[in-house]
Write an enzyme that holds these catalytic residues in place. Structure first.
Site, PDB file in Angstrom:
ATOM      1  N   VAL A 104      11.209 -55.186  -2.108  1.00 22.37           N
ATOM      2  CA  VAL A 104      10.285 -54.992  -3.241  1.00 22.37           C
ATOM      3  C   VAL A 104      10.586 -56.001  -4.345  1.00 22.37           C
ATOM      4  CG1 VAL A 104       9.600 -53.395  -5.083  1.00 22.37           C
ATOM      5  CG2 VAL A 104       9.924 -52.538  -2.752  1.00 22.37           C
TER       6      VAL A 104
ATOM      7  N   GLU B  14       5.587 -49.442  -7.241  1.00 21.93           N
ATOM      8  CA  GLU B  14       5.079 -50.434  -6.287  1.00 21.93           C
ATOM      9  C   GLU B  14       4.357 -49.713  -5.152  1.00 21.93           C
ATOM     10  OE1 GLU B  14       7.926 -49.478  -3.025  1.00 21.93           O
ATOM     11  OE2 GLU B  14       6.234 -50.846  -3.001  1.00 21.93           O
ATOM     12  N   PHE B  15       3.297 -50.362  -4.656  1.00 17.86           N
ATOM     13  CA  PHE B  15       2.571 -49.803  -3.504  1.00 17.86           C
ATOM     14  C   PHE B  15       2.511 -50.857  -2.411  1.00 17.86           C
ATOM     15  CE2 PHE B  15       1.468 -45.969  -5.576  1.00 17.86           C
ATOM     16  CZ  PHE B  15       1.168 -46.271  -6.894  1.00 17.86           C
TER      17      PHE B  15
ATOM     18  N   ASN C 296       2.984 -41.517  -1.335  1.00 22.79           N
ATOM     19  CA  ASN C 296       3.738 -41.756  -0.101  1.00 22.79           C
ATOM     20  C   ASN C 296       3.881 -40.492   0.720  1.00 22.79           C
ATOM     21  OD1 ASN C 296       4.010 -44.446  -0.520  1.00 22.79           O
ATOM     22  ND2 ASN C 296       6.252 -44.464  -0.537  1.00 22.79           N
TER      23      ASN C 296
ATOM     24  N   CYS D 103      10.790 -46.016   2.977  1.00 23.23           N
ATOM     25  CA  CYS D 103      10.017 -45.273   1.968  1.00 23.23           C
ATOM     26  C   CYS D 103       9.631 -43.869   2.394  1.00 23.23           C
ATOM     27  CB  CYS D 103       8.784 -46.084   1.594  1.00 23.23           C
ATOM     28  SG  CYS D 103       9.221 -47.641   0.859  1.00 23.23           S
TER      29      CYS D 103
ATOM     30  N   ARG E 128      15.188 -50.327   8.934  1.00 23.22           N
ATOM     31  CA  ARG E 128      15.631 -49.081   8.286  1.00 23.22           C
ATOM     32  C   ARG E 128      14.813 -47.883   8.786  1.00 23.22           C
ATOM     33  NH1 ARG E 128      15.480 -51.006   2.125  1.00 23.22           N
ATOM     34  NH2 ARG E 128      13.702 -52.144   2.981  1.00 23.22           N
TER      35      ARG E 128
END
Ligand code: UDX
Length: 437
Positions: free
Chosen positions: A11, A152-153, A209, A261, A328
């Protein structure tokens, strides 16, 4: 404007390069000296389509620099973006220690008005803690600063596009000065800007999210029923998605969501709700459905091969999703662990993520990394599609079938059509797609 971006991960880097491209003077800061060294030499530590060209251009324009000295970066900046990690603790709550550390360092370097902006995904009301920390470490001395939320998107693999073409920019502020600075910063970006109070902005991120993760777990729940009844989950998703209130996006059944995320944000939001004694069980079920995907996937492989011991199993796709090298919470990690427990022989291929995966599973007599998708299937008893990279969708299926010892394909991302596979005599299992003969 002079901008410091603290944290140069997926990010932070896209944010730093993007803001530099918008004409700001940006300093990217990180504690990781090796990463800062690499960046200073013009080398990106991550793969993100389109980022390298942009990165090199803003370096050349002298708009972007890197340092490990966060104090100096704060002193020399008007706006400080907090882009550090907020990973999950064992119980699912967000680990905010890196955020708190930035707040402490900012407090020691406030030599004039500063706007501190939360870009990392944080629990609602984290901004209050940042504000309180800065005041506390200034021992109540009057200091001139604001804290804002600007979540943030960015989707990995599409982050550069998303930075310059966001569906919306959310700005959570509690002062006109902060609002004006952020509106000025994002003025060149042609997007809907939603200005809210700070807690609302923080919650929009977690809620968005978690909702997307819920959508994915919903269609995965339906895909299990499709497996039992012979319905086709892709067509079910198409039918659902034609309803404008539902929308087709994020209704792709398969191995479920991974990445840095969705897993952590749904767990963190569950803990936040629980902290207020609210019934957030829905998010626990979303997580539980998601975790079960791997077990269902391995069961399909066992249905096809019976015994996995000493069988050669090819895996296409190690990253948590295509077009990234990020592993991840990637489904591939649990799948590899399960297959090694069964004493299978793995042949792994991914266009970008193999170096990262080698740090978790170094090559040995049972774990082999190969340079292309066809080498992976050569002599294999089964092929597992785990991340849907574009090149896999264009695979020459007759070549795949002829190379394999037994033509078994278990497609975790439904990239192939069952009917198509039968033509090549491939025993095919999708997720919610029924079985080919
Ligand atoms: C997500 C959000 O999309 C982004 O807005 C936010 O800023 C960060 O988190 P990202 O995690 O990079 O982005 O990837 P995304 O494309 O959202 O996919 C997340 C996971 O869901 C991936 O593992 C993907 O494989 C999975 N997924 C996605 C599905 O299983 N089915 C789908 O239909 C869509």
């Amino acid at each position: 404007m002079k901008v410091a971006v603290v944290g140069t991960g997926y990010v932070g880097l896209v944010t730093a390069v993007g803001l530099a491209k918008l004409g700001n003077e940006v300093i990217g800061v990180d504690k990781d000296i090796n990463k800062i060294d690499m960046l200073g030499k013009g080398k990106l530590p991550i793969y993100e389509p389109g980022l390298n060209e942009l990165f090199l251009s803003v370096l050349e324009e002298g708009k972007l620099d890197f340092s490990t000295d966060i104090g100096a970066a704060v002193r020399n900046s008007d706006v400080i973006f907090i882009c550090v990690g907020t990973p999950s603790l064992d119980d699912g709550t967000a680990d905010l220690s890196q955020v708190e550390e930035v707040a402490r360092t900012v407090s020691e370097n406030l030599d004039g008005y500063k706007l501190i902006v939360e870009k990392s995904t944080v629990p609602v009301n984290t901004a209050r803690w940042i504000k309180r920390t800065i005041e506390l470490y200034n021992k109540g001395k009057r200091v001139d600063f604001d804290v804002a939320s600007n979540p943030e998107f960015l989707r990995e693999g599409k982050a550069v596009y998303d930075f310059f073409h966001p569906d919306r920019i959310v700005i959570g502020v509690d002062s006109k000065r902060a609002e004006n600075m952020l509106l000025e910063l994002y003025a060149p970006v042609n997007a809907k800007i939603l200005v809210t109070d700070i807690p609302t902005a923080e919650l929009i991120k977690h809620a968005s999210n978690s909702f997307l993760a819920m959508k994915i777990s919903f269609i995965n729940m339906i895909s299990d029923l499709c497996d039992k009844t012979g319905a086709d989950v892709k067509m079910v998703a198409d039918g659902m998605g034609l309803d404008s209130r539902i929308g087709r996006a994020f209704l792709d059944a398969g191995l479920g969501y991974g990445g840095s995320c969705f897993p952590k944000d749904t767990r963190a939001l569950f803990r936040i709700g629980e902290g207020y004694h609210l019934d957030f069980e829905l998010l626990k079920v979303v997580d539980r459905i998601n975790l079960k995907r791997i077990e269902k996937f391995i069961d399909k492989l066992k249905d096809a091969l019976w015994v996995l011991k000493d069988k050669v199993v090819a895996v296409w796709g190690l990253s948590f999703k295509p077009d990234t090298d990020d592993i991840r919470e990637a489904p591939s990690i649990k799948i590899i662990k399960e297959l090694l427990k069964e004493d299978a022989h793995l042949r792994l291929y991914d266009p970008k993520a193999m170096e990262n995966m080698k740090r978790l599973f170094p090559p040995d007599e049972r774990v082999e990394y190969v340079d292309d998708m066809y080498s992976a299937v050569d002599g294999a008893h089964a092929l597992l599609v785990v991340a849907e990279w574009g090149e896999f969708k264009d695979a020459d299926l007759s070549r795949v079938a002829s190379l394999m010892k037994t033509p078994v394909v278990v497609d975790g991302r439904n990239i192939f059509e069952p009917g198509e596979m039968a033509k090549y005599g491939i025993f095919y299992c999708g997720m919610g797609r029924g079985k080919s003969v």
